[in-house]
Design a protein around this motif. Structure first.
Motif, PDB file in Angstrom:
ATOM      1  N   UNK A 186       0.820  -1.218   0.000  1.00  0.00           N
ATOM      2  CA  UNK A 186       0.000   0.000   0.000  1.00  0.00           C
ATOM      3  C   UNK A 186       0.853   1.267   0.000  1.00  0.00           C
ATOM      4  N   UNK A 187       1.859   1.321   0.856  1.00  0.00           N
ATOM      5  CA  UNK A 187       2.686   2.519   0.975  1.00  0.00           C
ATOM      6  C   UNK A 187       3.476   2.801  -0.300  1.00  0.00           C
ATOM      7  N   UNK A 188       4.118   1.763  -0.824  1.00  0.00           N
ATOM      8  CA  UNK A 188       4.972   1.948  -1.998  1.00  0.00           C
ATOM      9  C   UNK A 188       4.191   2.435  -3.225  1.00  0.00           C
ATOM     10  N   UNK A 189       3.059   1.807  -3.566  1.00  0.00           N
ATOM     11  CA  UNK A 189       2.304   2.323  -4.721  1.00  0.00           C
ATOM     12  C   UNK A 189       1.859   3.777  -4.515  1.00  0.00           C
ATOM     13  N   UNK A 190       1.541   4.141  -3.261  1.00  0.00           N
ATOM     14  CA  UNK A 190       1.127   5.516  -2.980  1.00  0.00           C
ATOM     15  C   UNK A 190       2.278   6.475  -3.261  1.00  0.00           C
ATOM     16  N   UNK A 191       3.484   6.109  -2.801  1.00  0.00           N
ATOM     17  CA  UNK A 191       4.666   6.944  -3.041  1.00  0.00           C
ATOM     18  C   UNK A 191       4.931   7.052  -4.541  1.00  0.00           C
ATOM     19  N   UNK A 192       4.864   5.902  -5.242  1.00  0.00           N
ATOM     20  CA  UNK A 192       5.109   5.896  -6.683  1.00  0.00           C
ATOM     21  C   UNK A 192       4.129   6.823  -7.409  1.00  0.00           C
ATOM     22  N   UNK A 193       2.883   6.796  -6.956  1.00  0.00           N
ATOM     23  CA  UNK A 193       1.890   7.669  -7.596  1.00  0.00           C
ATOM     24  C   UNK A 193       2.243   9.146  -7.372  1.00  0.00           C
ATOM     25  N   UNK A 194       2.610   9.484  -6.127  1.00  0.00           N
ATOM     26  CA  UNK A 194       2.917  10.882  -5.823  1.00  0.00           C
ATOM     27  C   UNK A 194       4.094  11.356  -6.677  1.00  0.00           C
ATOM     28  N   UNK A 253      -4.683  10.644 -13.488  1.00  0.00           N
ATOM     29  CA  UNK A 253      -5.688   9.592 -13.283  1.00  0.00           C
ATOM     30  C   UNK A 253      -5.203   8.268 -13.897  1.00  0.00           C
ATOM     31  N   UNK A 254      -4.640   8.380 -15.111  1.00  0.00           N
ATOM     32  CA  UNK A 254      -4.139   7.192 -15.827  1.00  0.00           C
ATOM     33  C   UNK A 254      -3.051   6.506 -14.999  1.00  0.00           C
ATOM     34  N   UNK A 255      -2.127   7.295 -14.439  1.00  0.00           N
ATOM     35  CA  UNK A 255      -1.035   6.744 -13.633  1.00  0.00           C
ATOM     36  C   UNK A 255      -1.567   6.216 -12.292  1.00  0.00           C
ATOM     37  N   UNK A 256      -2.522   6.944 -11.727  1.00  0.00           N
ATOM     38  CA  UNK A 256      -3.104   6.530 -10.449  1.00  0.00           C
ATOM     39  C   UNK A 256      -3.724   5.127 -10.540  1.00  0.00           C
ATOM     40  N   UNK A 257      -4.478   4.866 -11.612  1.00  0.00           N
ATOM     41  CA  UNK A 257      -5.090   3.544 -11.779  1.00  0.00           C
ATOM     42  C   UNK A 257      -3.997   2.476 -11.860  1.00  0.00           C
ATOM     43  N   UNK A 258      -2.909   2.784 -12.576  1.00  0.00           N
ATOM     44  CA  UNK A 258      -1.805   1.828 -12.711  1.00  0.00           C
ATOM     45  C   UNK A 258      -1.161   1.492 -11.379  1.00  0.00           C
ATOM     46  N   UNK A 259      -0.872   2.539 -10.576  1.00  0.00           N
ATOM     47  CA  UNK A 259      -0.203   2.301  -9.292  1.00  0.00           C
ATOM     48  C   UNK A 259      -1.119   1.527  -8.326  1.00  0.00           C
ATOM     49  N   UNK A 260      -2.405   1.865  -8.339  1.00  0.00           N
ATOM     50  CA  UNK A 260      -3.359   1.136  -7.500  1.00  0.00           C
ATOM     51  C   UNK A 260      -3.432  -0.328  -7.941  1.00  0.00           C
ATOM     52  N   UNK A 261      -3.326  -0.549  -9.259  1.00  0.00           N
ATOM     53  CA  UNK A 261      -3.351  -1.924  -9.784  1.00  0.00           C
ATOM     54  C   UNK A 261      -2.151  -2.707  -9.262  1.00  0.00           C
ATOM     55  N   UNK A 262      -0.981  -2.057  -9.305  1.00  0.00           N
ATOM     56  CA  UNK A 262       0.221  -2.722  -8.811  1.00  0.00           C
ATOM     57  C   UNK A 262       0.061  -3.082  -7.322  1.00  0.00           C
ATOM     58  N   UNK A 263      -0.448  -2.138  -6.533  1.00  0.00           N
ATOM     59  CA  UNK A 263      -0.661  -2.403  -5.102  1.00  0.00           C
ATOM     60  C   UNK A 263      -1.647  -3.531  -4.873  1.00  0.00           C
ATOM     61  N   UNK A 264      -2.732  -3.532  -5.636  1.00  0.00           N
ATOM     62  CA  UNK A 264      -3.787  -4.532  -5.437  1.00  0.00           C
ATOM     63  C   UNK A 264      -3.271  -5.940  -5.752  1.00  0.00           C
ATOM     64  N   UNK A 265      -2.546  -6.087  -6.866  1.00  0.00           N
ATOM     65  CA  UNK A 265      -2.057  -7.440  -7.201  1.00  0.00           C
ATOM     66  C   UNK A 265      -0.938  -7.869  -6.256  1.00  0.00           C
ATOM     67  N   UNK A 266      -0.131  -6.913  -5.759  1.00  0.00           N
ATOM     68  CA  UNK A 266       0.880  -7.270  -4.744  1.00  0.00           C
ATOM     69  C   UNK A 266       0.190  -7.833  -3.518  1.00  0.00           C
ATOM     70  N   UNK A 267      -0.898  -7.188  -3.119  1.00  0.00           N
ATOM     71  CA  UNK A 267      -1.624  -7.616  -1.914  1.00  0.00           C
ATOM     72  C   UNK A 267      -2.211  -9.012  -2.096  1.00  0.00           C
ATOM     73  N   UNK A 268      -2.859  -9.250  -3.225  1.00  0.00           N
ATOM     74  CA  UNK A 268      -3.503 -10.560  -3.394  1.00  0.00           C
ATOM     75  C   UNK A 268      -2.479 -11.664  -3.633  1.00  0.00           C
ATOM     76  N   UNK A 269      -1.370 -11.316  -4.322  1.00  0.00           N
ATOM     77  CA  UNK A 269      -0.301 -12.308  -4.497  1.00  0.00           C
ATOM     78  C   UNK A 269       0.227 -12.737  -3.127  1.00  0.00           C
ATOM     79  N   UNK A 270       0.370 -11.749  -2.233  1.00  0.00           N
ATOM     80  CA  UNK A 270       0.838 -12.056  -0.874  1.00  0.00           C
ATOM     81  C   UNK A 270      -0.114 -12.990  -0.147  1.00  0.00           C
ATOM     82  N   UNK A 271      -1.428 -12.750  -0.273  1.00  0.00           N
ATOM     83  CA  UNK A 271      -2.412 -13.606   0.393  1.00  0.00           C
ATOM     84  C   UNK A 271      -2.350 -15.027  -0.168  1.00  0.00           C
ATOM     85  N   UNK A 272      -2.262 -15.125  -1.494  1.00  0.00           N
ATOM     86  CA  UNK A 272      -2.172 -16.448  -2.123  1.00  0.00           C
ATOM     87  C   UNK A 272      -0.919 -17.178  -1.698  1.00  0.00           C
ATOM     88  N   UNK A 273       0.208 -16.461  -1.721  1.00  0.00           N
ATOM     89  CA  UNK A 273       1.476 -17.078  -1.333  1.00  0.00           C
ATOM     90  C   UNK A 273       1.468 -17.523   0.118  1.00  0.00           C
TER      91      UNK A 273
END
Lengths: 310, 258
Positions: free
Chosen positions: B29-37, B57-77
């Motif tokens: 969560x923190x890293x994608x937020x920093x990347x977006x800023x 907006x275009x970049x924001x959606x991308x960074x949120x996407x990266x955060x979301x898949x990192x989170x779910x990959x972590x749960x799966x792993x």
């Protein structure tokens, strides 16, 4: 074939065959065909060396592994149904805990899977975990983790408790406390089946012992009787080379005696070692006699080889 | 029977475990937020228009996407590691049905995916990301549901390689996949052609579709060029089926071994 109401576990012609990753070994018969009835309220030890088939048998009773052949009934139904009904619980040998949860959280989580769990406080007290409730599992000692597994097993108020080598990694005091808690559970009429490779543990706790070796049941009866069969001694002596084969044949003809010749010495395994020693030193003309307790493993092998089954 | 209802105690305890793990939380969560800023909110190009909104907006959606898949990959792993440590066996001794277990894990993955989405979208709202409300809502919904595919990816990776290091590697590989998925910077030429076959491309293209109105960003001209919907859906469908199939095979192999 229907079970009698008093039967907790009923195994018939149970087989489990694994394909070994080593192609030279081919198929391994972990459980090679066993029939067993365990009645409600019994405390039964499944005794045997590593590789005897104890864990595989218990895994099938718990529904973790499906048999290659044969049938299993637990309280008259298949293992999965009995587990969904909350009638079976088990204390796992190792692992099986989330390291980052506390003791309290672990109990709360497993309790939430049962429709009517026993109160957490009662179970935690029964397992002797009151002092470490807020502790993370990863900082609990091996004995505390084992008691936590025991607490989890009690949550569903099961009729049958299955324990696979339950005291592995415990010190003497932890072991005694564990069995004291288990006795209290048994007094409430639970059926308890535990696997162990300690003869002592079977003697101290089980009324009945089932001895397994190489996937077979080699003895089954009151623990005292099985102990007598398993607690064999090994007598060895020097005998004149021209007579040694004749002496071996004479001793081997006795009931429950196994005799071999190794490097010029006569090796005899028997339950009544005094009788063998007396004969050897007397009319049979042996000398340089040694007596030692046969290892449990050698006793198991012996029982399998001679078919000396009660 | 409690099959239909979620085990809320288990769900609550799982969320507590996630929130306790501050390091993972920073990276998801923190890293994608920093990347977006840094890459979306601050630069001047952020305010340039893209479709119904702007580049931020275009970049924001991308960074949120990266955060979301990192989170779910972590749960799966993490689920794969739990299985290795015998927790699945422990649960196998309770009346909890496998379907109930999957429901809890899916609910947790959804919730955890929502954390970086809410955080990055919140920062975007305050720092100049612009688009109609429907774009905000539609893209967030696609990000949340689409991230579930990557829970399967993390689970499959963990089951295949059976170690905690493998699960970390799976998360690390997401950075490369994100670059080649058109998430961090708009790709062009052969890189864009290649990107259309990578696992994250379809996911983020679908999430941005509301913003771009069925187009894709062409960085050479700075304009939008039309993109057919079917290949994007095929990309998402293909990778979901691949990850699911691999996971099912590995779970069955693991059962045989026990």
């Amino acid at each position: 074939m229907t079970s009698t109401p008093s039967s907790s576990i009923r195994l018939r012609g149970l087989h489990k065959t694994f394909t070994s990753p080593d192609p030279q070994l081919g198929e391994v018969h972990a459980v090679a065909g066993i029939d067993l009835d365990i009645h409600t309220g019994e405390i039964v030890a499944l005794l045997g060396p590593n590789g005897a088939g104890k864990t595989t048998t218990l895994d099938m009773v718990l529904g973790f592994t499906t048999p290659s052949a044969g049938t299993i009934e637990v309280f008259g139904v298949d293992p999965q149904t009995a587990i969904l009904d909350g009638r079976i619980a088990a204390v796992l040998q190792t692992g099986g805990l989330l390291r980052d949860l506390t003791v309290d959280e672990t109990v709360e989580l497993i309790a939430s899977t049962h429709p009517a769990p026993r109160p957490a406080d009662e179970v935690i007290e029964r397992a002797g975990l009151t002092g470490v409730r807020q502790q993370r599992v990863q900082s609990c000692s091996g004995g505390e983790q084992q008691r936590l597994r025991f607490a989890l097993a009690l949550l569903g108020d099961p009729d049958l408790l299955v324990l696979d080598e339950p005291t592995t990694g415990m010190d003497v005091q932890a072991r005694q406390e564990f069995w004291a808690a288990m006795r209290a559970e048994a007094e409430q009429g639970r059926t308890i089946v535990f696997a162990t490779h300690y003869l002592q543990e079977a003697e101290d706790f089980a009324q009945r012992t089932v001895l397994m070796a190489n996937g077979w049941i080699v003895a089954d009866g009151p623990t005292d009787e099985v102990r007598r069969q398993a607690a064999r001694r090994r007598v060895s002596a020097r005998v004149a080379a021209d007579r040694i084969d004749a002496v071996r044949t004479e001793l081997a003809a006795l009931d429950g005696v196994h005799a071999t010749v190794e490097r010029g010495r006569l090796i005899v395994e028997a339950n009544d070692s005094d009788d063998i020693a007396r004969r050897l030193l007397g009319q049979l003309g042996g000398s340089d006699l040694e007596i030692e307790a046969a290892s449990l493993e050698s006793a198991f092998i012996q029982l399998t080889r001679t078919g000396d089954v009660s | 029977m409690t099959t239909a209802t979620l085990n809320t105690t288990y769900y609550r305890l799982e969320l507590r475990r996630v929130l306790r793990d501050r390091v993972t939380l920073f990276f998801t969560a923190g890293l994608p937020a920093v990347l977006y800023v840094v890459f979306g909110a601050s630069p001047e190009y952020g305010s340039e228009p893209v479709g119904d909104g702007n580049v931020a907006m275009w970049i924001m959606i991308g960074m949120a996407a990266y955060g979301a898949v990192s989170a779910t990959t972590g749960i799966g792993g993490a689920s794969a590691i739990e299985r290795m440590q015998g927790w699945t066996r422990q649960l196998g001794l309770t009346p909890l049905r496998p379907s109930q277990f999957v429901a809890v894990k899916a609910a947790v993955a959804m919730t955890v995916a929502a954390i970086p989405i809410v955080l990055v979208y919140g920062i975007g709202l305050l720092t100049g990301a612009e688009a109609p409300l429907t774009v905000w809502l539609a893209s967030a919904a696609v990000l949340m549901f689409g991230a579930m595919t990557f829970a399967l990816y993390g689970l499959g990776f963990g089951l295949a390689f059976r170690s905690e290091a493998a699960v970390s590697a799976a998360s690390g590989a997401l950075v490369v996949m994100s670059f080649f998925g058109n998430i961090f910077v708009p790709l062009a030429g052969w890189q864009l052609t290649l990107a259309k076959f990578t696992p994250l491309y379809g996911y983020v293209a679908l999430a941005r579709r509301a913003l771009t109105g069925g187009n894709t960003l062409d960085p050479d001209g700075g304009d939008l060029v039309p993109e057919a919907l079917l290949p994007v859906l095929l990309n998402v469908g293909f990778w979901t089926v691949v990850f699911a199939a691999v996971t099912i095979v590995l779970v069955q192999r693991g059962r045989g071994r026990q």
